[in-house]
Structures are given as C-alpha cells and as structure tokens.
Design a protein around this motif. Structure first.
Motif, short mmCIF file in Angstrom:
data_model
loop_
_atom_site.label_atom_id
_atom_site.label_comp_id
_atom_site.label_asym_id
_atom_site.label_seq_id
_atom_site.Cartn_x
_atom_site.Cartn_y
_atom_site.Cartn_z
N CYS A 116 0.83 -1.19 0.00
CA CYS A 116 0.00 0.00 0.00
C CYS A 116 0.87 1.26 0.00
N PRO A 117 0.51 2.28 -0.79
CA PRO A 117 1.30 3.52 -0.80
C PRO A 117 1.35 4.17 0.58
N LEU A 167 -8.46 -4.37 -3.91
CA LEU A 167 -8.59 -3.63 -5.17
C LEU A 167 -8.89 -2.15 -4.99
N GLU A 168 -8.73 -1.63 -3.77
CA GLU A 168 -9.04 -0.23 -3.50
C GLU A 168 -7.89 0.44 -2.77
N GLU A 201 1.86 15.12 -4.41
CA GLU A 201 2.09 14.43 -5.68
C GLU A 201 1.27 13.15 -5.74
N PHE A 202 1.15 12.64 -6.93
CA PHE A 202 0.48 11.37 -7.16
C PHE A 202 1.23 10.29 -6.39
N PRO A 203 0.55 9.48 -5.59
CA PRO A 203 1.24 8.48 -4.75
C PRO A 203 1.97 7.43 -5.57
N ALA A 204 3.09 6.99 -5.06
CA ALA A 204 3.89 5.96 -5.74
C ALA A 204 3.52 4.58 -5.21
N ALA A 205 3.92 3.56 -5.95
CA ALA A 205 3.77 2.15 -5.54
C ALA A 205 2.30 1.75 -5.34
#
Length: 289
Positions: A27-28, A36-37, A47-51
């Motif tokens: 999980c980020p 799936l969520e 910023e857009f979350p990584a991983a």
C-alpha cells in the motif's frame, strides 16, 4: 486440515490474514488499502502516490494538494474503473492524461482548477459513465466535440463553474445522458443560447437543482430560470428587428428599387430603338415601291 483435505476455518482466516498483510505491505505511504481499492483521502499529498498496486480498481485521492496526474503512472493501472480526484489543485494540463485507463467508468474532478475541456481531455475514456467537473470556477470553455467519444456518458455535472455558453451538440449527441448538472453558472442568455434552452425543455434529461439554473446576463434576464426565459428569447430573437436589420432591409429595398428602375429604363430604350428601327424599315419599303 480436515480428513477431506479442506482447510478448516482457522486456516482460511490465516490465509486471508496473510493476503491482507501482503496488501498492506504494497500500500502507498499514508494511504489505506483494501481489496482492489486504494484510499488516500485528506493526506495532504502534494504528488500522485507511488507504488500503487497494479490491480487497483478504485483509487481515491480526494482532499489533497495534487496538481498533476502523471499519464505514465496512471497507465500502469489498466484495470482502474473508479477515480476520485475532487478537492485538489489540478489545472488545465489534463490532455492525454487518461490515455492508459480506458476502462474508467467513474471520474470525479470537481473542486479543482480546470480552465477548459478539449477533445483530448476525455477522448480515450470510451467506457465513462459518470463525469463530475463541477465547482471549477475557472472552467470557461468546453470544446464542441469534447465528449464525442464518451457515448456511454450518463451523468455529467458542470455546475458552479465559469461557463457562460454550452453548445447544444455537446450534450445532444450523448445518447445515454440522463443527468445533467448546470446550476449556478454564469449563463449568457442571448440568441445564440436559445437553441440550448429549447433543447433543455424538449429533452428527457434530468436537471437537478433546476431552480438555480438561471441567466446571469444580460441584465434584463438576470435570475430568470431557463425554461421561463425561452419565450422571452423567442420574442427577442425571432420577431424583433435590430438597427442593423433595418439597415440591411433598407439596402435591399434600395437595390431592388434601383435594379427595377434600371431594368425599366433599359426596356424603354430597347423599345424606342426597336420602334425607330421598324419605322425606318417601313419607310425604305415605301421608297422602293
């Protein structure tokens, strides 16, 4: 393990716990994850979350400070069907952003800083059913063919934006549209907008908060509701002549009068010439006899 080879409930719980633990590991940071969520609501992300797990189908980034959605990172989430980006700082650089998430069904971009919607903004979202772009006060333009490829679109909300005009073809060509939010915009109810208002009264689309779908300009029509203003616009636009119309009609009348006068003069000249020519011919015949 039971004699039949089936795992006991305790074993099942252990396996499920291992699976959930595995999800939590992937999980980020500062987000919570379920099956799936991925939910990153209100985490002050810049910023857009990584991983993000590649099998994610529902991604919630609401109430953050994200100003940019990277198209490449989004394209890794090929199974994404639900994306909630409301209450962020997204601007007008969204063209081709969603090129890799063609399965997206639900997209919420409300409460952001969008300024325009072009054909390239959502053209790759062929499965899109719900689109919310309300509460973008700087949104002033939606291109005529902006939703040409979004034929499954059923719910569209453009309420509380800076829109003054919406071309009728934008919504008329959406065969599955059932819900259209238009309230609290700066609608300019001139003759060019009459076609859209007529479409509103004749369509089967639901307009929520209809009491707040009103004209903002011109001053004489301010605060009038859309259906009520249709008759007024019909009168103003289809029966009333403006100064330029009178000038045009006068010019046309003068041209017709001038052309008729010239034609009559030419006809008279031709008649006189013919009469003179005929009389000379008769005189010559008499001389010959």
């Amino acid at each position: 393990m039971s004699p039949s080879g089936r795992p006991q409930p305790l074993s099942l719980m252990f396996l499920l716990g291992m699976g959930m633990a595995s999800e939590r590991i992937n999980c980020p940071s500062r987000c919570s994850c379920q099956y799936l969520e991925v939910n990153c609501t209100g985490q002050q992300l810049q910023e857009f979350p990584a991983a993000i797990p590649l099998d994610t189908r529902q991604l919630i980034l609401a109430a953050n400070n994200v100003s940019y959605l990277p198209a490449v990172e989004l394209s890794f989430l090929a199974d994404l069907v639900y994306l909630d980006c409301r209450k962020n700082l997204l601007g007008d650089d969204l063209d081709f952003t969603f090129i890799g998430v063609a399965k997206l069904v639900y997209l919420d971009l409300s409460f952001n800083n969008l300024t325009q919607v072009t054909f390239s903004t959502f053209s790759h979202l062929l499965s899109l059913v719900v689109l919310k772009i309300s509460d973008n006060p700087n949104l002033v333009a939606i291109e005529k063919d902006a939703f040409a490829n979004n034929t499954w679109l059923r719910h569209l909300d453009v309420s509380r934006t800076g829109l003054k005009f919406l071309d009728t073809s934008i919504v008329r060509d959406l065969p599955n549209l059932r819900f259209l939010g238009l309230s609290d915009n700066l609608w300019h109810c001139n003759c060019s907008f009459l076609d859209f208002i007529t479409w509103m009264t004749e369509s089967n689309v639901l307009f929520p908060d209809a009491d707040n779908i009103t004209c903002y300009t011109p001053e004489g029509l301010r605060a009038l509701k859309m259906p009520a203003v249709e008759a007024q616009l019909h009168f103003n636009c289809l029966t009333r002549l403006y100064k330029q119309d009178y000038i045009f009609l006068c010019l046309i009348g003068f041209c017709i009068f001038f052309a008729g006068t010239v034609a009559a003069w030419l006809a008279g000249v031709c008649a006189v010439i013919y009469a003179v020519h005929t009389s000379k011919g008769e005189e010559e015949d008499e001389d010959d006899t």
